[in-house]
Enzyme design. Structure first.
Site, PDB file in Angstrom:
ATOM      1  N   ARG A 150      -3.725   4.065  -1.252  1.00 12.65           N
ATOM      2  CA  ARG A 150      -4.165   2.989  -2.131  1.00 12.65           C
ATOM      3  C   ARG A 150      -3.564   1.639  -1.771  1.00 12.65           C
ATOM      4  NH1 ARG A 150      -1.676   5.516  -7.140  1.00 12.65           N
ATOM      5  NH2 ARG A 150      -0.804   6.935  -5.616  1.00 12.65           N
TER       6      ARG A 150
ATOM      7  N   HIS B  52       0.844  -1.205   0.000  1.00 10.56           N
ATOM      8  CA  HIS B  52       0.000   0.000   0.000  1.00 10.56           C
ATOM      9  C   HIS B  52       0.869   1.241   0.000  1.00 10.56           C
ATOM     10  CE1 HIS B  52       0.521   1.542   4.173  1.00 10.56           C
ATOM     11  NE2 HIS B  52       0.790   0.284   4.457  1.00 10.56           N
ATOM     12  N   CYS B  53       0.281   2.361  -0.445  1.00  4.92           N
ATOM     13  CA  CYS B  53       0.945   3.665  -0.362  1.00  4.92           C
ATOM     14  C   CYS B  53       0.110   4.537   0.565  1.00  4.92           C
ATOM     15  CB  CYS B  53       1.106   4.282  -1.747  1.00  4.92           C
ATOM     16  SG  CYS B  53      -0.446   4.544  -2.611  1.00  4.92           S
ATOM     17  N   ALA B  54       0.097   5.836   0.353  1.00  3.81           N
ATOM     18  CA  ALA B  54      -0.585   6.741   1.285  1.00  3.81           C
ATOM     19  C   ALA B  54      -2.092   6.582   1.276  1.00  3.81           C
ATOM     20  CB  ALA B  54      -0.217   8.188   0.963  1.00  3.81           C
TER      21      ALA B  54
END
Length: 477
Positions: free
Chosen positions: A30, A26-28
């Site tokens: 998504r 995951h990112c910030a």
């Protein structure tokens, strides 16, 4: 009790089960999946999950927008699914197996420039501020700038160049470092390689372009010109990849007990020599051709057409990931021309997407659930982050996305037609005006107004006329 128990189980089922997941991170905002068979994912059902704000596929990754709770959702998901956590680098590596050669090249470019963007944004804002206080005649009936009447502002102007020079003149150092970091090779060697491209003992690239005679390294049987590649992008990229690949090859053949000595020496020295004999001159020539073609296209009699096409297609480029190529072109334009006429159109495209979402907020003003997605999406879009707006709202309904594309094209034509130039890549969206050269700020503001008004009105018109309306919804306008 877990916060997202039901939603996690739904997603696991709709995505094709545990056995369909190659990797996930995951990112910030998504979740990033690499799926063994993307066709098994039921996108319609996934987007129907309450916490999901949208989905899209980019660079071989199936990405699901969750929002600020993504880390909590991710932790619960991997626990329920019984799969191990993966890093973003592992996911990107797995995703590349699904990409063709061009897509892989673009993916590499994106990963090189992503770590450099914060510095480039700061540098652009600093250059813009220096121009405001040093070049705009604000005082004494429009005859003098702040620096001409105030020693304080003169000092500020002089001091800020220290940072601006570090960001742009020495950009090759950041590029070669970023490549070594991305390739998993020795980062300090990447930094040293970059320094050898911009060392003070080399004649400045701008002086060479101005006709100055470069000194030489004299080896008796041959001479090599001592030319620096300050602010040059392509020479640094070529040299960085040569060093990284050479180091990887050397690691494979050199025994471990002497690798600490042999690998750095036989990796760095040949690369630096090759950079100044071949890679630098060739990269500079390629960069000059690219910047000349783009600038000529934007300033020719058909510049308005080029601008309209770019403005209309930039948002779709973001979906495919092709927009990463514009970073290299912008930076090359800056090094050759002292500014870029490409970046202003990108900032305008961001604004246009946000304005389409603003229209959707107006149309659905009685839908509280919709506003929970659309209001944060519009705000982030106006600040330069377009994914929540594009994938959470505009692509979901289709017609606001088209309205935003038309508004972006209109604003781009105004920007290019009035000769707007930016100092550098900067903050996208509304703050993008801070990166515009002072003499063009007024005309850029007019283009910004078009990027706000045109998509807003078109989105409402398309909704009323049922043009491309994909999802029926009560419009409470």
């Amino acid at each position: 009790m877990a916060k997202f128990s039901n939603e996690v189980l739904e997603l696991l089922a709709f995505i094709g089960g545990k056995e369909n997941i190659a990797t996930v991170s995951h990112c910030a905002t998504r979740l990033r999946f690499v799926l063994k068979d993307p066709k098994k994912a039921d996108i319609e059902k996934i987007e129907g999950i309450k916490v999901v704000k949208g989905t899209f596929t980019q660079a071989g990754q199936f990405q699901i927008i969750i929002g600020n709770d993504v880390s909590t959702f991710y932790n619960e998901f991997i626990q329920k699914a019984g799969i191990g956590a993966a890093s973003k680098d592992e996911v990107k590596k797995a995703a590349r197996q699904n990409l063709n050669l061009l897509q892989r090249l673009i993916s590499h470019l994106g990963e090189i420039f992503a770590p450099l963007i914060p510095a480039i944004v700061v540098g652009g804002l600093i250059l813009g501020f220096r121009n405001v206080i040093g070049d705009i005649k604000l005082l004494e009936e429009g005859t003098k700038s702040l620096t001409e009447v105030s020693q304080f502002w003169s000092g500020v102007h002089h001091f800020l160049w220290l940072i601006g020079e570090a960001v742009f003149f020495f950009l090759p150092v950041g590029i070669t470092w970023s490549i070594s970091k991305k390739m998993g090779t020795t980062q300090i060697l990447g930094i040293i390689l970059g320094i050898t491209l911009v060392s003070p003992q080399l004649l400045n690239a701008y002086a060479v372009a101005g006709g100055a005679e470069a000194p030489v390294w004299n080896f008796g049987f041959t001479q090599i010109k001592m030319i620096g590649y300050q602010a040059q992008v392509i020479p640094a990229i070529l040299a960085g990849f040569v060093l990284a690949n050479l180091e990887i090859k050397l690691r494979d053949i050199v025994p471990d007990y002497i690798s600490m000595i042999v690998v750095p020496f036989f990796g760095l020295v040949p690369t630096v020599l090759l950079a100044h004999v071949v890679l630098g001159p060739v990269g500079w020539a390629i960069g000059s051709v690219i910047s000349d073609v783009v600038y000529t296209g934007l300033t020719s009699s058909l510049g308005w057409l080029f601008a309209a096409i770019f403005g209309f297609t930039y948002a779709p480029l973001v979906i495919t990931g092709l927009h990463h190529m514009t970073n290299a072109i912008d930076l090359q334009l800056m090094s050759e021309l002292g500014g870029t006429n490409l970046w202003p159109m990108i900032a305008l495209s961001n604004i246009a997407q946000g304005s389409a979402v603003l229209a959707m907020i107006y149309l659905n003003k009685n839908d509280e659930e919709e506003k929970q997605v659309s209001i944060p999406a519009a705000i982030s879009c106006y600040l330069g982050v377009t994914e929540p707006a594009m994938f959470g709202i505009n692509l979901k309904y289709v017609y606001p996305f088209l309205a935003a594309m038309i508004g972006s094209a209109t604003a781009a034509v105004l920007s290019v037609g009035t000769g707007v130039m930016a100092n550098s890549i900067g903050v996208g969206g509304l703050p993008g005006i801070l990166s515009i050269q002072p003499q063009h700020m007024l005309t850029f503001a007019i283009a910004m107004l078009a990027a706000i008004v045109v998509p807003f009105l078109l989105t409402i018109a398309f909704a009323k006329k049922k043009i491309l309306v994909k999802k029926e919804k009560e419009m409470a306008a």
